[in-house]
Write an enzyme that holds these catalytic residues in place. Sequence first.
Site, short mmCIF file in Angstrom:
data_model
loop_
_atom_site.label_atom_id
_atom_site.label_comp_id
_atom_site.label_asym_id
_atom_site.label_seq_id
_atom_site.Cartn_x
_atom_site.Cartn_y
_atom_site.Cartn_z
N ARG A 57 0.84 -1.21 0.00
CA ARG A 57 0.00 0.00 0.00
C ARG A 57 0.88 1.27 0.00
O ARG A 57 0.50 2.27 -0.56
CB ARG A 57 -0.95 0.00 1.19
CG ARG A 57 -1.76 1.27 1.34
CD ARG A 57 -3.01 1.12 2.22
NE ARG A 57 -2.79 0.33 3.41
CZ ARG A 57 -2.13 0.74 4.51
NH1 ARG A 57 -1.60 1.94 4.56
NH2 ARG A 57 -1.99 -0.08 5.54
N TYR A 121 -14.36 19.71 -13.61
CA TYR A 121 -14.97 18.38 -13.50
C TYR A 121 -15.92 18.35 -12.29
O TYR A 121 -15.52 18.67 -11.17
CB TYR A 121 -13.89 17.31 -13.37
CG TYR A 121 -14.48 15.97 -13.14
CD1 TYR A 121 -15.45 15.46 -14.01
CD2 TYR A 121 -14.14 15.21 -12.03
CE1 TYR A 121 -16.05 14.24 -13.77
CE2 TYR A 121 -14.73 13.98 -11.80
CZ TYR A 121 -15.68 13.51 -12.68
OH TYR A 121 -16.28 12.31 -12.43
N ASP A 192 -5.08 20.36 -13.56
CA ASP A 192 -5.66 19.13 -14.08
C ASP A 192 -5.38 19.11 -15.59
O ASP A 192 -5.93 19.90 -16.34
CB ASP A 192 -7.17 19.12 -13.79
CG ASP A 192 -7.80 17.77 -14.14
OD1 ASP A 192 -7.33 17.13 -15.10
OD2 ASP A 192 -8.77 17.38 -13.46
N LYS A 217 -8.63 8.42 -18.68
CA LYS A 217 -9.00 9.02 -19.95
C LYS A 217 -7.93 8.74 -21.01
O LYS A 217 -7.71 7.60 -21.36
CB LYS A 217 -9.26 10.52 -19.74
CG LYS A 217 -10.20 10.82 -18.56
CD LYS A 217 -11.56 10.21 -18.76
CE LYS A 217 -12.66 10.74 -17.88
NZ LYS A 217 -12.77 10.25 -16.52
N1 PLP Z 1 -10.50 15.41 -13.91
C1 PLP Z 1 -11.18 15.50 -15.05
C2 PLP Z 1 -10.95 16.66 -15.98
C3 PLP Z 1 -12.12 14.51 -15.38
O1 PLP Z 1 -12.81 14.63 -16.53
C4 PLP Z 1 -12.34 13.45 -14.47
C5 PLP Z 1 -13.34 12.40 -14.77
O2 PLP Z 1 -14.14 12.51 -15.67
C6 PLP Z 1 -11.61 13.41 -13.28
C7 PLP Z 1 -10.68 14.40 -13.04
C8 PLP Z 1 -11.82 12.31 -12.30
O3 PLP Z 1 -11.18 11.14 -12.74
P1 PLP Z 1 -11.70 9.65 -12.45
O4 PLP Z 1 -13.01 9.47 -13.10
O5 PLP Z 1 -10.59 8.81 -13.01
O6 PLP Z 1 -11.80 9.50 -10.95
#
Ligand code: PLP
Length: 408
Positions: A57, A121, A192, A217
């Site tokens: 972990r 998001y 991000d 993604k």
């Molecule tokens: N950041 C962005 C821009 C996203 O589009 C997403 C999910 O759609 C996330 C973070 C969160 O990621 P996850 O779905 O892998 O937890």
Amino acid sequence: MSTAQHPSAAGLAPATVVVSAGRPARAQGGHINPSVPLNSTYVSRGVVTPDELSYARGDNDAWHPFEEALAALEGGAAEAGAGGAAAPATAILFSSGMAAVAAAFSLVPDGGTLVLPRHAYQAGLVLARQISERHGVTLRYVDIADTDAVVAALDGADLLLVESPTNPMLEVADLPAVLGAARAAGVRSVVDNTFATPLGQRPLEHGADVVLHSVTKYLAGHSDVVLGALVTRDAALAATLREHRTLHGAIAGPFETWLALRGLRTLALRFERAQASAAELARRLAEHPEVAEVRHPSLPGDPGHERAKAQMNGFGAIIGVRPRPRPGAGDAEAAGTGPAAVERADAVVDAVRLWLPATSLGGVESMLERRRRWGTEAHTVPEDLLRLSVGIEDVEDLWRDLDAALRA
Ligand code: PLP
């Protein structure tokens, strides 16, 4: 898309790094791909040091090849940065993008201040609200494309979260300006980079402290795993974020990690194709009689176009589209609100045959959804906004399907 513009770690282009990084050491008869080590613990005795494997972990050799590759991609040229060599980047893999978001938000102390985009998001925005309520954190929402507003909001803040382009509105932040201002104000920044990928932009080179990915993604790219990651050059910050991962336990599984690295090997090809198709589809959509509005930074008239051109390598493969309201629709529908606007957008989603009606993005398969079907999406996002994630299918097939669905 040219990747030559961003020479990476050992002088290799990112399109090479995605293929070559994270391989086992060369040995006669040795493996060319990393294996999937399955261990919950390791042989270990005596005082434990942070650099040795002891319990899976805390650290896990299943993560190392992917972490090494992502660090090389986001870290870029070792000599980057003003005034000499920049520290090497460290990537920290998590069980999901949201686990990475949670670790990033943990950098805001109780009672502190978080500056964040009003459009970002949605689950990240929901988590920020919960943290605000439970830990007395002040949230300052900004239009991330409005540099003056971002700079003004930094006063006394603890953390700046940036998305660029934003999900789902595709606003483009002036990365050098807002990240430079955060650094000057002593405010940590997290970018991000899910939409742009490290092939599209490298925020650490613009002054970000931390880069965040939903590995789910583009990086993994096949809509078959959920993973996340943070990348930083700051060793103390890396230790703090790793400790968060160890204590909160949101760790990646070895199989998922292996799949993500396998997906990463084709990132350059996939992203190049998807970006090119997205620019072509955006151009055609902008002229389509059944389309009211298109957002894609490749369009010369898009508010983010000039900035994206200056700081990105390509324009990404996510498009925002609002279908034209039916004749006779009222002002509300024209503004993208009200039941008729929703019905019109939902009808497009129902009519596509090749595009997949699904949430998520960045996979080889093209997907679309009406974002406001999520009750948690920001209410300033038009109710009829469709988010299109362009995949790697033949662009003419994608166009025919979309065109027919818009006209249906
Ligand atoms: N950041 C962005 C821009 C996203 O589009 C997403 C999910 O759609 C996330 C973070 C969160 O990621 P996850 O779905 O892998 O937890």
